[in-house]
Design a protein around this motif. Sequence first.
Motif, PDB file in Angstrom:
ATOM      1  N   PRO A  20      59.510 -28.009 -21.145  1.00 51.19           N
ATOM      2  CA  PRO A  20      58.421 -29.058 -20.650  1.00 51.19           C
ATOM      3  C   PRO A  20      57.340 -28.020 -20.405  1.00 51.19           C
ATOM      4  O   PRO A  20      57.450 -26.645 -19.988  1.00 51.19           O
ATOM      5  N   VAL A  22      53.525 -27.088 -18.656  1.00 54.62           N
ATOM      6  CA  VAL A  22      52.516 -27.385 -17.545  1.00 54.62           C
ATOM      7  C   VAL A  22      51.458 -27.203 -17.650  1.00 54.62           C
ATOM      8  O   VAL A  22      51.023 -26.325 -18.394  1.00 54.62           O
ATOM      9  N   ARG A  28      50.513 -29.984 -13.344  1.00 56.28           N
ATOM     10  CA  ARG A  28      51.410 -30.849 -13.481  1.00 56.28           C
ATOM     11  C   ARG A  28      51.935 -30.961 -15.020  1.00 56.28           C
ATOM     12  O   ARG A  28      51.300 -30.582 -15.859  1.00 56.28           O
ATOM     13  N   ARG A  29      53.111 -31.628 -15.076  1.00 56.35           N
ATOM     14  CA  ARG A  29      53.974 -31.673 -16.441  1.00 56.35           C
ATOM     15  C   ARG A  29      52.998 -32.443 -17.222  1.00 56.35           C
ATOM     16  O   ARG A  29      52.357 -33.674 -16.958  1.00 56.35           O
TER      17      ARG A  29
END
Length: 155
Positions: A20, A22, A28-29
């Motif tokens: 994932p 950031v 935030r993702r």
Amino acid sequence: MVFDKEESVSLVPLQSKGKPRVCAGCNRRIMDRFMLEALDRYWHEDCLKCACCDCRLGDVGSTLYTRANLILCHKDYLRLFGMTGNCAACSKVIPAFEMVMRARENVYHLDCFACQLCSQRFCVGDKFFLKNNMILCQLDYEGGHQNGNSADQAL
């Protein structure tokens, strides 16, 4: 962050499989379908903005500029750090981000680039002449042609 550098901005698809990402702006993702890649980091499209005018840098082009810990669009970079000069016709300051016309070492506002005797504006392909640092149209140049510093050029 690197000082005084031009960097590219790329819109890349979010990889559904893999690590994932950031956002470097908000931490935030990133869940959006696309993200921006710039300065060796990833950003939400809304998070990569010019520090001065707050424009979204992914929307205004594929380039951003960094200097003095600021991320800037091209226009604000030139406004803050670009070189300014004076117009050879009106002697007023030409902002660094403004489009100009040049004839030899002379620089002109677009509106000032006209025959300095009859005020005729030039179109692309028109001949103009530079005589004693004055821009002249062909009629005025030929009508008052004397030996001197002259050079004919075409736009």
